[in-house]
Design a protein around this motif. Structure first.
Motif, PDB file in Angstrom:
ATOM      1  N   ASP A 122       2.857  14.340  -2.926  1.00 41.04           N
ATOM      2  CA  ASP A 122       1.816  15.244  -3.428  1.00 41.04           C
ATOM      3  C   ASP A 122       0.623  15.300  -2.478  1.00 41.04           C
ATOM      4  N   LYS A 170       4.656   0.500  -3.763  1.00 39.98           N
ATOM      5  CA  LYS A 170       5.827  -0.254  -4.238  1.00 39.98           C
ATOM      6  C   LYS A 170       5.718  -0.620  -5.717  1.00 39.98           C
ATOM      7  N   THR A 171       4.593  -1.211  -6.080  1.00 35.21           N
ATOM      8  CA  THR A 171       4.435  -1.644  -7.468  1.00 35.21           C
ATOM      9  C   THR A 171       4.374  -0.437  -8.414  1.00 35.21           C
ATOM     10  N   THR A 172       3.616   0.565  -8.007  1.00 33.92           N
ATOM     11  CA  THR A 172       3.517   1.789  -8.789  1.00 33.92           C
ATOM     12  C   THR A 172       4.906   2.419  -8.982  1.00 33.92           C
ATOM     13  N   GLY A 215       0.798  -1.219   0.000  1.00 36.88           N
ATOM     14  CA  GLY A 215       0.000   0.000   0.000  1.00 36.88           C
ATOM     15  C   GLY A 215       0.831   1.270   0.000  1.00 36.88           C
ATOM     16  N   GLN A 254      -0.688  -6.418 -11.839  1.00 35.82           N
ATOM     17  CA  GLN A 254      -0.537  -4.963 -11.702  1.00 35.82           C
ATOM     18  C   GLN A 254       0.823  -4.508 -12.242  1.00 35.82           C
ATOM     19  N   LYS A 281       3.869   9.658  -2.489  1.00 35.71           N
ATOM     20  CA  LYS A 281       2.692  10.434  -2.083  1.00 35.71           C
ATOM     21  C   LYS A 281       3.060  11.771  -1.436  1.00 35.71           C
ATOM     22  N   GLU A 321      -0.002   9.644  -9.184  1.00 42.30           N
ATOM     23  CA  GLU A 321      -0.251   8.268  -9.598  1.00 42.30           C
ATOM     24  C   GLU A 321       0.113   7.986 -11.050  1.00 42.30           C
TER      25      GLU A 321
HETATM   26  P1  GDP Z   1       1.965  -1.501  -3.125  1.00 41.32           P
HETATM   27  O1  GDP Z   1       0.933  -2.303  -2.427  1.00 41.32           O
HETATM   28  O2  GDP Z   1       2.997  -0.996  -2.162  1.00 41.32           O
HETATM   29  O3  GDP Z   1       2.546  -2.153  -4.315  1.00 41.32           O
HETATM   30  O4  GDP Z   1       1.206  -0.147  -3.576  1.00 41.32           O
HETATM   31  P2  GDP Z   1       0.633   0.275  -5.012  1.00 41.32           P
HETATM   32  O5  GDP Z   1       1.754   0.487  -5.959  1.00 41.32           O
HETATM   33  O6  GDP Z   1      -0.440  -0.656  -5.394  1.00 41.32           O
HETATM   34  O7  GDP Z   1       0.036   1.722  -4.661  1.00 41.32           O
HETATM   35  C1  GDP Z   1      -0.989   1.917  -3.727  1.00 41.32           C
HETATM   36  C2  GDP Z   1      -1.783   3.174  -4.110  1.00 41.32           C
HETATM   37  O8  GDP Z   1      -0.974   4.337  -3.940  1.00 41.32           O
HETATM   38  C3  GDP Z   1      -2.215   3.182  -5.570  1.00 41.32           C
HETATM   39  O9  GDP Z   1      -3.518   3.692  -5.638  1.00 41.32           O
HETATM   40  C4  GDP Z   1      -1.229   4.141  -6.234  1.00 41.32           C
HETATM   41  O10 GDP Z   1      -1.761   4.773  -7.369  1.00 41.32           O
HETATM   42  C5  GDP Z   1      -0.990   5.126  -5.117  1.00 41.32           C
HETATM   43  N1  GDP Z   1       0.302   5.838  -5.243  1.00 41.32           N
HETATM   44  C6  GDP Z   1       1.530   5.312  -5.397  1.00 41.32           C
HETATM   45  N2  GDP Z   1       2.472   6.288  -5.441  1.00 41.32           N
HETATM   46  C7  GDP Z   1       1.814   7.474  -5.340  1.00 41.32           C
HETATM   47  C8  GDP Z   1       2.219   8.872  -5.307  1.00 41.32           C
HETATM   48  O11 GDP Z   1       3.401   9.234  -5.377  1.00 41.32           O
HETATM   49  N3  GDP Z   1       1.227   9.789  -5.159  1.00 41.32           N
HETATM   50  C9  GDP Z   1      -0.088   9.437  -5.049  1.00 41.32           C
HETATM   51  N4  GDP Z   1      -0.991  10.400  -4.908  1.00 41.32           N
HETATM   52  N5  GDP Z   1      -0.496   8.148  -5.055  1.00 41.32           N
HETATM   53  C10 GDP Z   1       0.425   7.175  -5.199  1.00 41.32           C
END
Ligand code: GDP
Length: 309
Positions: free
Chosen positions: A264, A119-121, A116, A152, A262, A290
């Motif tokens: 932002d 990481k993947t993003t 959450g 994803q 995040k 995002e």
């Molecule tokens: P993981 O579970 O750690 O792999 O997390 P995800 O990559 O699935 O991201 C979780 C949520 O955070 C998603 O809705 C992303 O779009 C959002 N997210 C990731 N990085 C950013 C960021 O820099 N800014 C914003 N606003 N959202 C982000």
């Protein structure tokens, strides 16, 4: 993108506007100092860094014997830059390296962190950064714990033009996916393999075992070369609880850099300083949204300017 961060921090009245208002409202007196201190704390700079900065600020302003707001602001800027520490090595591994046997193998970057946090993003966006620099990249979907994680990552890969190595089996061994990804990377002669790992937070021992195994197995596939980079992904909006979890990761694996996501979504830009001090590792990347272009290498000077404008 630093412009966007600046707008964001400005809009929410982070360090800059607050302090500027204080400094332009007249003579600097005891109240002004207290209010500056409060503003820094509100921006999540953390008590230690705030104390350090206030001491330096008071001392230098006394030596300068000035009450000129611009002069004070300039001292503040310099002291903030010191806190962010521009001398830290923030370069990211981005080219093939030489293995002990003399052959060239990809740099391997492992992404770790709690689910959450982004990481993947961040893995996807980092691929985009590398591609834009003209590097060749492969993703490894070693987050085999969450069923949707590989999908994803693959979707991100398709968006940014990176192939994803994954296992078709659910709950496959993450280390074996990492091995396959590194091998494919060697066969294809890519510069960088970025491995997305599972972020379930077990205890420190479990995490050490899992990440340690990925590291060992990847190193074996690399013919004895080491993983070049372990990036800890941290959500800037989670505060103390997030820090606690990040610390467990930092203790379990040798982290080489932080991706702070995040940014932002928070006015508390001071978190950058806080995180670096707490974990003793440089912030190398910041997430500002995002979209696929919303990840940027961290620039200490640009950041401090953003805080103060
Ligand atoms: P993981 O579970 O750690 O792999 O997390 P995800 O990559 O699935 O991201 C979780 C949520 O955070 C998603 O809705 C992303 O779009 C959002 N997210 C990731 N990085 C950013 C960021 O820099 N800014 C914003 N606003 N959202 C982000």
């Amino acid at each position: 993108r630093m412009v966007r961060l600046r707008e964001r921090l400005q809009r929410s009245g982070a360090i800059g506007r607050g302090i500027l208002a204080l400094l332009t409202s007249g003579e600097i007196d005891m109240d002004t100092w207290d209010e500056i201190e409060e503003t820094l704390l509100m921006a999540d700079l953390g008590p230690d860094a705030t104390d350090e900065l206030m001491d330096a600020l008071r001392e230098r302003v006394q030596v300068l014997n000035t009450k000129d707001p611009d002069a004070v602001r300039e001292v503040l800027r310099e002291e903030l830059v010191k806190l962010v520490n521009p001398d830290l090595d923030r370069r990211l591994a981005a080219s093939a390296i030489e293995a002990p046997d003399g052959s060239m193998v990809p740099s391997v970057v492992m992404m770790v962190g709690v689910n959450g946090t982004g990481k993947t993003t961040t893995t996807g966006k980092f691929g985009r950064v590398l591609i834009a620099e003209g590097r060749t990249v492969l993703f490894g979907a070693a987050d085999t714990f969450r069923a949707a994680a590989a999908d994803q990552l693959q979707t991100w890969g398709e968006r940014v033009g990176v192939t994803t190595v994954r296992s078709e089996r659910e709950n496959a061994d993450p280390a074996s996916v990492a091995f396959d990804a590194v091998q494919a990377g060697i066969e294809q002669g890519v510069d960088v393999v970025v491995i997305d790992t599972a972020g379930r937070l077990q205890n420190k021992k479990g995490l050490m075992d899992e990440l340690g195994k990925i590291r060992r197995v990847a190193s074996k596939a690399l013919k004895g070369a080491e993983i070049q980079e372990v990036i800890l992904v941290l959500d800037a909006t989670t505060g103390q609880n997030g820090m606690q979890q990040a610390r467990v990761f930092a203790e379990a694996v040798n982290v080489t850099g932080i991706a702070l996501t995040k940014l932002d979504g928070t006015a508390k830009g001071g978190i950058v300083v806080n995180v670096q001090r707490e974990l003793g590792v440089p912030v190398k990347l910041v997430g500002l949204g995002e979209g696929m272009d919303d990840l940027t290498p961290f620039d200490p000077y640009g950041f401090v300017d953003a805080l103060l404008e």
